[in-house]
Design a protein around this motif. Structure first.
Motif, PDB file in Angstrom:
ATOM      1  N   LYS A 216       0.909  -1.045   0.000  1.00 18.00           N
ATOM      2  CA  LYS A 216      -0.090  -0.054  -0.055  1.00 18.00           C
ATOM      3  C   LYS A 216       0.841   1.125   0.081  1.00 18.00           C
ATOM      4  O   LYS A 216       1.995   1.400   0.601  1.00 18.00           O
TER       5      LYS A 216
ATOM      6  N   GLY B  61      -4.694   5.525  -2.620  1.00 19.26           N
ATOM      7  CA  GLY B  61      -5.458   4.552  -3.388  1.00 19.26           C
ATOM      8  C   GLY B  61      -4.353   3.492  -4.352  1.00 19.26           C
ATOM      9  O   GLY B  61      -4.653   2.727  -5.147  1.00 19.26           O
ATOM     10  N   TRP B  62      -3.027   3.899  -4.306  1.00 18.11           N
ATOM     11  CA  TRP B  62      -2.052   3.129  -5.046  1.00 18.11           C
ATOM     12  C   TRP B  62      -1.422   2.346  -4.324  1.00 18.11           C
ATOM     13  O   TRP B  62      -1.345   2.276  -3.144  1.00 18.11           O
ATOM     14  N   TYR B  63      -1.063   1.228  -4.984  1.00 15.10           N
ATOM     15  CA  TYR B  63      -0.267   0.048  -4.886  1.00 15.10           C
ATOM     16  C   TYR B  63       0.751  -0.283  -5.522  1.00 15.10           C
ATOM     17  O   TYR B  63       0.577  -0.308  -6.817  1.00 15.10           O
TER      18      TYR B  63
ATOM     19  N   LYS C 174       2.709  -0.464 -10.672  1.00 18.08           N
ATOM     20  CA  LYS C 174       2.149   0.620  -9.808  1.00 18.08           C
ATOM     21  C   LYS C 174       0.554   0.664 -10.190  1.00 18.08           C
ATOM     22  O   LYS C 174       0.279   0.916 -11.484  1.00 18.08           O
ATOM     23  N   GLU C 175      -0.342   0.410  -9.290  1.00 12.46           N
ATOM     24  CA  GLU C 175      -1.851   0.055  -9.782  1.00 12.46           C
ATOM     25  C   GLU C 175      -2.607   0.809  -8.845  1.00 12.46           C
ATOM     26  O   GLU C 175      -2.215   1.332  -7.704  1.00 12.46           O
ATOM     27  N   ARG C 176      -3.745   1.237  -9.518  1.00 13.11           N
ATOM     28  CA  ARG C 176      -4.822   2.023  -8.935  1.00 13.11           C
ATOM     29  C   ARG C 176      -6.139   1.574  -9.448  1.00 13.11           C
ATOM     30  O   ARG C 176      -6.324   1.382 -10.478  1.00 13.11           O
TER      31      ARG C 176
END
Length: 94
Positions: free
Chosen positions: A26, A30-32, A52-54
């Motif tokens: 985390k 809201g980004w992972y 990098k995911e959202r």
């Protein structure tokens, strides 16, 4: 001092039903950061994907040879130690 551990290991199923290695970190807002072991259909080789995911969508990604994964991890730890970056909570003292 770190407030919490933001690292989460997840076992995900690949398209063929086989479990695949997957972990998320985390990052906030809201980004992972997702780390997964993938297989190239074109070259029939495995690689480690760092993305990098959202909202479930990959925004950027980096592919790494599995043989360099440990070296990268150790280099990141050394870099963090040398630069006093052990603060996961983000409350830096100025």
């Amino acid at each position: 001092m770190a407030k919490e551990d933001n690292f989460e290991e997840v076992i995900a199923d690949a398209d063929d039903g086989e479990p695949t290695a997957y972990a998320e970190i985390k990052m906030g807002g809201g980004w992972y950061m997702a780390i997964s072991l993938e297989r190239s259909e074109r070259y029939d080789k495995e690689y480690v994907e760092i993305s990098k995911e959202r909202a479930g969508k990959k925004r950027s990604r980096f592919n790494l040879s599995p043989k360099h994964t440990r070296v990268l991890g150790e280099a990141l730890i050394k870099f963090a130690d040398e630069n006093n970056l052990d603060n996961l909570g983000g409350d830096e003292k100025e």
